[in-house]
Enzyme design. Structure first.
Site, PDB file in Angstrom:
ATOM      1  N   HIS A 191       1.235  -1.270   5.130  1.00  0.00           N
ATOM      2  CA  HIS A 191       1.942  -2.454   4.990  1.00  0.00           C
ATOM      3  C   HIS A 191       1.643  -3.264   6.302  1.00  0.00           C
ATOM      4  O   HIS A 191       1.263  -4.798   5.981  1.00  0.00           O
ATOM      5  CB  HIS A 191       3.424  -2.551   4.584  1.00  0.00           C
ATOM      6  CG  HIS A 191       4.119  -3.704   4.809  1.00  0.00           C
ATOM      7  ND1 HIS A 191       4.243  -4.453   3.758  1.00  0.00           N
ATOM      8  CD2 HIS A 191       4.736  -4.371   5.835  1.00  0.00           C
ATOM      9  CE1 HIS A 191       4.800  -5.685   3.998  1.00  0.00           C
ATOM     10  NE2 HIS A 191       5.053  -5.568   5.466  1.00  0.00           N
ATOM     11  N   CYS A 506      -8.102  -4.442  -6.825  1.00  0.00           N
ATOM     12  CA  CYS A 506      -7.176  -5.028  -6.217  1.00  0.00           C
ATOM     13  C   CYS A 506      -6.674  -4.235  -4.827  1.00  0.00           C
ATOM     14  O   CYS A 506      -5.874  -4.620  -4.190  1.00  0.00           O
ATOM     15  CB  CYS A 506      -6.000  -5.330  -6.639  1.00  0.00           C
ATOM     16  SG  CYS A 506      -5.013  -3.886  -7.462  1.00  0.00           S
TER      17      CYS A 506
END
Length: 575
Positions: A191, A506
């Site tokens: 992240h 993606c």
């Protein structure tokens, strides 16, 4: 003395600035018997007032970066600080037991936390327990005279040094002052890395122990291009880093000239370059970087940034804003992917041995507990569909029957809206993310029923290689270019094309400059990446020949046994 560390180059760019340690301080203290209770009350009042002022500043900054709704969490914290009953009880303990303010604060707040956490059937009260914990840390820090890191309050140029950065940490970062960040853990797909690229902040992750080696205010030089971090750089080294930064800025200026250009190869073949987003605010960056579509809208941030389940109308407004912001360009929306490392304070997830392999994403949506959430989200999406070119995909699909169940719910909600007279767009494509090896292996069967595939390589790689992408000890196994991964990807693309469907990607691999030539050769239709990677990828594609890339991928798939062999082959074909 100069020290150099090597980490993972996670977000491009170069910076030289002072270190800002984002580490939790030692808040331990001794209980003391005191005689001057008035002085302890005054110390408590001062700590409460300072904490209140700080939280107001943090909230004001968070409003600009997160929006009013998400920043409202700080209102809850300030309400705790302003609670007269709690303050009165703390002062009563000071006076009755003749103890220091630290001890009284801890005794009273622990009591409230225990009461609220015990209300297991009341999510709101459990959330208040979390608020009290956060506020207690801040007040205690002021009583002890130690610094509690607050990224939102940074007002000078710094390089953040931390164990890792949470979504709330990164949301508070101001690019004007935060010039880079360096962490102990993490990799290119974590992240922290994804957020760094979105914010265009240089980042080096996975240094193992930088928090133990760096002191507050120490000068650092960081290269998100090479993964190098230098502690106490010499004047000459600082100059070298500044030159590297200028060269990178010049390179970015060249790429910027391609903003409105088509993504066409040297031999005239077109590929679609799309961007990944997490919030409606990210659409501006998508357009600024010349992306042709949004290939992944991570809707879970709508849930993570809220204090309760977002309503149908709240979600409708968010989806409408994204679709309108893209002016008719395609937008692929992923239904909520909660679970794993993405939790909600108002929704109880079970404690699991392996949460990434557990109850998450579509598995929650198809459960009794998640059915209402799922239907609400689908209704909001269907209502918003008239404002642009919407595509919907379901995450974490392992079985064909899971897709059928999700599609059935989608069809039911669509029929209800039409019966209610609510306009819904025609021709909405519905697809799935391919991130579980089982789905990749059965892509030929899925392709008969879905409208498209979007390959989520971040999870596909870790599941295929049985390697946690956040675990440094097995990071060597996280290999995007491993022939086994390439064969799975190729299988998915070929299965889609055999049924006349399109295949996109993606995951972060879609913008990886080593992977792009291979994916071009395999015939990937859409490449969706961090918006800041779009122009660099367009520049790369424009100088490559698609036929030659087909030769490259064919050779890599049939002849290579290791990741190193694949990398060498790519270098040979693209030099």
């Amino acid at each position: 003395m100069t020290t150099m560390l090597k980490g993972i180059a996670a977000s491009s760019g170069v910076a030289v600035a002072k270190a800002y340690l984002l580490v939790q301080p030692d808040l331990s203290f001794e209980t003391k018997t005191i005689a001057d209770t008035a002085n302890e009350e005054a110390r408590l009042d001062a700590a409460l007032a300072t904490s209140q002022s700080e939280l107001q500043l943090i909230k004001d900054k968070a409003v600009t970066t997160l929006g009013e709704e998400a920043a409202s969490v700080f209102d809850a914290h300030m309400m705790v600080l302003a609670d007269p009953d709690m303050t009165a009880q703390i002062k009563a303990v000071i006076n009755d037991k003749k103890v220091n303010a630290e001890s009284a604060l801890k005794e009273v707040t622990d009591m409230f936390i225990g009461i609220f956490e015990g209300m297991t059937d009341n999510a709101y009260m459990q959330e208040r327990a979390a608020d009290i914990k956060d506020v207690t840390k801040r007040v205690l820090a002021h009583l002890l005279g130690v610094k509690l890191p607050s990224p939102a309050l940074i007002d000078e140029e710094v390089i953040i040094v931390a164990e890792d950065l949470t979504p709330s940490d990164t949301a508070q970062l101001d690019k004007k002052f935060v010039k880079a960040f360096v962490t102990n853990i993490g990799g290119r797909t974590s992240h922290s890395a994804i957020m760094a690229r979105t914010l265009e902040i240089p980042a080096v992750l996975g240094t193992n122990n930088i928090t133990e080696l760096v002191s507050e205010g120490q000068l650092l030089a960081v290269s998100g291009l090479t993964g190098e971090v230098i502690l106490d750089p010499s004047t000459e080294q600082q100059s070298e880093f500044h030159k590297a930064g200028e060269a990178y800025a010049a390179q970015k200026a060249e790429w910027a000239a391609l903003k409105d250009a088509e993504t066409v190869t040297a031999d005239g073949r077109h590929y679609e370059l799309a961007a990944n987003i997490g919030t409606p605010k990210d659409v501006e960056g998508v357009n600024d970087n010349g992306a042709e579509a949004i290939g992944l809208y991570r809707t879970e941030f709508l849930y993570m940034d809220a204090q309760d389940f977002p309503t149908e109308d709240d979600q409708y407004e968010a989806y409408k804003a994204v679709l309108e912001g893209m002016n008719g360009k395609p937008v692929v929306v992923r239904t909520m992917d909660i679970g794993g490392d993405k939790t909600l304070p108002y929704f109880d997830l079970p404690k699991e041995m392996n949460p990434f392999l557990g109850w998450r994403a579509l598995r929650i949506s198809l459960s009794t507990a998640g059915d209402g959430m799922f239907r609400t989200q689908l209704r909001a999406l269907l209502r918003a569909s008239v404002h642009g070119q919407l595509r919907i995909m379901f995450p974490m699909v392992a079985l064909v029957t899971e897709f059928r169940a999700a599609k059935k719910i989608y069809d039911e909600e669509k029929a209800k809206l039409i019966a209610e007279g609510v306009p819904v767009a025609d021709g909405i494509e519905v697809g799935i993310m391919i991130e579980i090896p089982a789905a990749a292996m059965l892509a030929d069967q899925f392709a008969k029923e879905v409208d498209f595939f979007s390959i989520g390589t971040n999870d596909l790689i870790q599941y295929t290689m049985a390697a946690d992408r956040m675990n440094e000890q097995v990071s060597y196994l996280y290999q995007p270019y491993n022939p086994s991964i390439l064969r799975l990807i190729n299988n998915v693309i070929k299965a889609a094309h055999a049924e006349g469907k399109w295949a996109g990607m993606c995951g972060e691999m879609a913008g990886d400059q080593t992977a792009v030539p291979l994916l071009m050769g395999m015939g990937l239709d859409e490449f969706s990446m961090s918006a800041t990677s779009v122009l660099q990828t367009r520049s790369l594609m424009k100088r490559l020949d698609s036929k030659k890339m087909e030769e490259l991928s064919s050779k890599a798939l049939s002849e290579c046994a290791t990741m190193e062999e694949v990398i060498a082959l790519v270098e040979e074909y693209t030099k």
